[in-house]
Design a protein around this motif. Structure first.
Motif, PDB file in Angstrom:
ATOM      1  N   PHE A   1      62.207  32.105  25.671  1.00  0.00           N
ATOM      2  CA  PHE A   1      62.473  31.225  25.010  1.00  0.00           C
ATOM      3  C   PHE A   1      61.126  30.643  24.676  1.00  0.00           C
ATOM      4  CE2 PHE A   1      67.247  30.792  25.581  1.00  0.00           C
ATOM      5  CZ  PHE A   1      67.553  31.467  24.440  1.00  0.00           C
ATOM      6  N   ALA A   2      60.351  30.363  25.561  1.00  0.00           N
ATOM      7  CA  ALA A   2      58.873  29.811  25.233  1.00  0.00           C
ATOM      8  C   ALA A   2      58.105  30.781  24.438  1.00  0.00           C
ATOM      9  CB  ALA A   2      58.121  29.753  26.558  1.00  0.00           C
ATOM     10  N   GLY A   3      58.484  31.815  24.330  1.00  0.00           N
ATOM     11  CA  GLY A   3      57.696  32.877  23.350  1.00  0.00           C
ATOM     12  C   GLY A   3      58.109  32.762  22.061  1.00  0.00           C
TER      13      GLY A   3
ATOM     14  N   ARG B   1      59.090  24.063  22.015  1.00  0.00           N
ATOM     15  CA  ARG B   1      59.044  23.562  23.152  1.00  0.00           C
ATOM     16  C   ARG B   1      60.512  23.905  23.889  1.00  0.00           C
ATOM     17  NH1 ARG B   1      55.452  21.119  25.367  1.00  0.00           N
ATOM     18  NH2 ARG B   1      55.498  19.867  26.979  1.00  0.00           N
ATOM     19  N   VAL B   2      60.437  24.237  25.253  1.00  0.00           N
ATOM     20  CA  VAL B   2      61.779  24.498  26.082  1.00  0.00           C
ATOM     21  C   VAL B   2      61.750  23.432  27.126  1.00  0.00           C
ATOM     22  CG1 VAL B   2      62.663  26.219  27.372  1.00  0.00           C
ATOM     23  CG2 VAL B   2      61.463  26.862  25.416  1.00  0.00           C
ATOM     24  N   TYR B   3      62.956  22.857  27.133  1.00  0.00           N
ATOM     25  CA  TYR B   3      63.023  21.583  28.218  1.00  0.00           C
ATOM     26  C   TYR B   3      64.198  22.404  29.075  1.00  0.00           C
ATOM     27  CZ  TYR B   3      61.069  18.564  24.906  1.00  0.00           C
ATOM     28  OH  TYR B   3      59.854  17.951  23.960  1.00  0.00           O
TER      29      TYR B   3
ATOM     30  N   THR C   1      53.731  26.729  34.893  1.00  0.00           N
ATOM     31  CA  THR C   1      52.375  26.835  33.985  1.00  0.00           C
ATOM     32  C   THR C   1      52.458  27.241  32.624  1.00  0.00           C
ATOM     33  OG1 THR C   1      52.501  29.326  34.715  1.00  0.00           O
ATOM     34  CG2 THR C   1      51.169  27.497  36.301  1.00  0.00           C
ATOM     35  N   ILE C   2      53.731  27.732  32.302  1.00  0.00           N
ATOM     36  CA  ILE C   2      53.739  27.701  30.561  1.00  0.00           C
ATOM     37  C   ILE C   2      53.706  26.496  29.981  1.00  0.00           C
ATOM     38  CG2 ILE C   2      55.126  28.838  28.789  1.00  0.00           C
ATOM     39  CD1 ILE C   2      55.987  30.865  30.689  1.00  0.00           C
ATOM     40  N   PRO C   3      52.437  26.469  29.039  1.00  0.00           N
ATOM     41  CA  PRO C   3      52.275  25.157  28.447  1.00  0.00           C
ATOM     42  C   PRO C   3      53.577  24.501  27.802  1.00  0.00           C
ATOM     43  CG  PRO C   3      50.686  26.533  27.656  1.00  0.00           C
ATOM     44  CD  PRO C   3      51.719  27.308  28.579  1.00  0.00           C
TER      45      PRO C   3
END
Ligand SMILES: Cc1cc2nc3c(=O)[nH]c(=O)nc-3n(C[C@H](O)[C@H](O)[C@H](O)COP(=O)(O)OP(=O)(O)OC[C@H]3O[C@@H](n4cnc5c(N)ncnc54)[C@H](O)[C@@H]3O)c2cc1C
Length: 420
Positions: A250-252, A256-258, A280-282
Motif C-alpha cells: 500500500f505504501a506504493g 501514508r500507511v499506519y 525504512t519505507i518513509p
C-alpha cells in the motif's frame, strides 16, 4: 483472455467483492469510474444510469454486459462454474489454498480421481498476498494470486475437477467413504478426503464493524484496493507478515500507511526482511502499543479511534480505509457434527497429537494409530493452516498437501485389502 471492463463508482460497496475476486483470480480488467470524466457507456448501462439507477456493470470480451453482477455470475461467464463429472471420487479436497491446490496436483498426477472444492477464489490466503518473497524458487518473489493461478492450471492439466464457489457444509463418514453436502445442494462422494480449509481473519468486534464492511473496513491484505488508496491515509491492524506485506504494498499507492500494533516491537511477529522494509519505507508509520477502539462515519468509514495503551491517550484519526489483518480462525464449523476432534480453538487435530486426547480412544476404530496428517476419522486428512500445530507458511501448506496424498494412497490400499 481479453480484458473485462468494470464500470462503477469507486466507493460502491458491492464492487469490492468483484474486484477482490478478479484480483485473486488473476483476471485482467479495465476500470471505468462513472463519477470521473464522462465516458460513452455501453447500451444497457447508459439507459440504467439515465433512469437514475447507479448500478455497476461488467462488459465481457464477448460483448455481453451484466448489470449489478455477482461474483457467481462473473465466474459463470468465465466458464469456471462446473458440475462434478464423477459419481464418486478417490479423493475430495476442501479448500483451494496452497495446501488444497498442492494436494490436488499431486493426487491427480498420481492417477487419483480428484475433486477440489473452493468456496471463494482459488489461492486462499496466499492468493491475497501482493508478493510472496520467501517461497523457494522465486528469488524475485511471486504474487500470491499468480502462484495460485499456476497451480490451478496445473491441477486442470492433470484432470482435477475444480468446483469453484462451492462450500462443503456437512460431512458424514460411512461405507469407507465420505459423503459431503455442499451449500449449493450438490452431494459429493469420495473414498478419502483432505480438509485444507485454512483460516480466516478474525474481526475486531467493534460496534458498526459490520456496517462498514466493504465500505472502508476490509479483512485481509486487500491487494485489489491499493489503486483506490491513492493519496489516502491507510490503516492496517496487525503486526504479522500479512499486515507487513500489505503495508509495503500500500505504501506504493497511499499517502501514508499506519500499522496499528498492540506490542512495542515487530520482531516477535514479523519476518526480519519485512521488519527492515516497514521500518525504512518513509511513508509507513508504526503505531506501537495501539489498538483500534471505535469506528465512525455516516454511510462509509470516515475515522477510527486509536488507544495507546502505554500513555493511555485516545486519538480520533481520519481515514476511509482500514484493513484488519489479525490472527486467524480455522474454517472447521462443519466438523462440529462429526467425530473429527478439534482443539478448543477449532483446529483439526491429527496424527500423534490425537493420541491421549479426550474422546480419541472411544472414536478411533482401527488397530493402527492415525497417520501423521490423519484426523480422528480414518481416511479423513487435514493439511495446511487448518491443522493444529501447522507452520502457517505457503511452503509448509504445499508440503503437507503433497504428504497428505501419500497417506491417502496408504489408506486406500488398506481399504482395498480389507474389502477385496
Ligand atoms: C496477506 C498474506 C500474506 C502472506 N504471505 C506469506 C508469505 O509471504 N510467505 C508464506 O510462507 N506465507 C504467507 N502467508 C501465509 C500463507 O498464505 C498461509 O500459510 C497459506 O495460505 C495456508 O494455506 P492453506 O491452504 O492451508 O489455507 P488457506 O490459504 O487459508 O486456504 C484455505 C481455502 O479454503 C477455503 N475454504 C474454507 N472453508 C471451505 C469450505 N467449507 N468449503 C470449501 N472451501 C473452503 C477458503 O476459501 C480458502 O480458499 C500469507 C498470508 C496472508 C493472508
Amino acid at each position: 483472455m481479453n480484458r473485462l471492463t468494470l464500470f462503477g463508482t469507486a466507493d460502491a460497496p458491492e464492487l469490492y467483492p468483484l474486484r477482490d475476486f478478479l484480483q485473486r483470480s488473476v483476471v485482467q480488467y479495465d476500470w471505468v469510474d462513472l463519477d470521473a470524466a464522462p465516458v460513452a457507456l455501453p447500451a444497457g448501462l447508459r439507459e440504467a444510469w439515465a433512469a437514475g439507477h447507479r448500478v455497476p456493470a461488467i462488459a465481457f470480451p464477448d460483448g455481453q454486459l451484466v448489470l449489478s453482477p455477482t461474483v457467481e455470475e462473473v465466474a459463470q461467464h468465465l466458464g469456471w462454474i462446473t458440475k462434478p463429472t464423477s459419481q464418486e471420487y478417490d479423493v475430495s479436497i476442501y479448500g483451494a489454498g496452497p495446501a488444497g491446490l498442492s494436494a490436488a496436483v499431486y493426487a491427480a498426477s498420481e492417477g487419483l480421481r480428484t475433486v477440489l472444492v473452493e468456496r471463494e477464489a482459488v489461492g486462499g490466503q496466499a492468493g491475497t498476498s501482493s508478493l510472496i518473497e520467501n517461497y523457494m524458487g522465486f528469488p524475485e518473489g511471486i504474487g500470491g494470486a499468480e502462484l495460485a493461478e499456476r497451480a490451478r492450471q496445473q491441477a486442470l492439466k492433470f484432470g482435477v475437477d475444480i468446483l469453484l464457489l462451492r462450500e462443503g457444509i456437512k460431512g458424514t463418514f460411512y461405507d469407507h467413504r465420505i459423503h459431503v453436502e455442499l451449500a449449493s445442494g450438490d452431494k459429493l462422494v469420495a473414498r478419502a478426503n483432505i480438509c485444507a480449509t485454512g483460516v480466516e481473519y478474525a474481526k475486531l468486534h467493534l460496534p458498526d464493524e459490520a456496517r462498514f464492511f466493504n465500505q472502508g473496513v476490509y479483512y485481509g491484505a486487500g491487494a485489489s484496493e491499493a489503486f483506490f488508496c491513492q493519496n489516502k491515509d491507510v490503516y492496517i491492524v496487525g503486526g504479522g507478515n500479512s499486515a507487513g506485506q500489505a503495508a509495503v504494498y500500500f505504501a506504493g499507492f497511499a499517502r501514508r500507511v499506519y500499522m496499528v500494533i498492540r506490542k512495542g516491537n515487530l520482531a516477535a511477529t514479523l519476518s526480519d526482511y519485512l521488519v527492515k522494509r516497514v521500518t525504512t519505507i518513509p511513508n509507513i508509520e508504526i503505531l506501537y502499543y495501539s489498538t483500534v477502539q471505535a469506528l465512525a462515519g455516516e454511510q462509509a468509514l470516515e475515522g477510527i479511534k486509536v488507544l495507546n495503551s502505554q500513555d493511555g491517550t485516545e486519538t480520533w484519526r481520519a481515514t476511509s480505509k482500514l484493513f484488519i489483518c489479525i490472527g486467524g480462525q480455522p474454517n472447521t464449523h462443519w466438523a462440529a457434527e462429526t467425530s473429527i476432534i478439534r482443539d478448543p480453538n477449532g483446529y483439526l487435530i491429527t496424527g500423534p497429537d490425537l493420541v491421549g486426547r479426550p474422546g480419541f480412544a472411544e472414536c478411533w476404530p482401527l488397530a493402527r494409530p492415525p497417520y501423521h496428517l490423519e484426523t480422528s476419522v480414518p481416511g479423513s486428512f487435514a493439511a495446511g493452516d487448518v491443522r493444529l500445530n501447522s507452520v502457517k507458511r505457503v511452503a509448509s501448506a504445499v508440503g503437507e498437501g503433497a504428504m497428505a496424498v501419500t497417506l491417502v494412497h496408504k489408506y486406500l490400499a488398506e481399504v482395498d485389502k480389507l474389502t477385496s
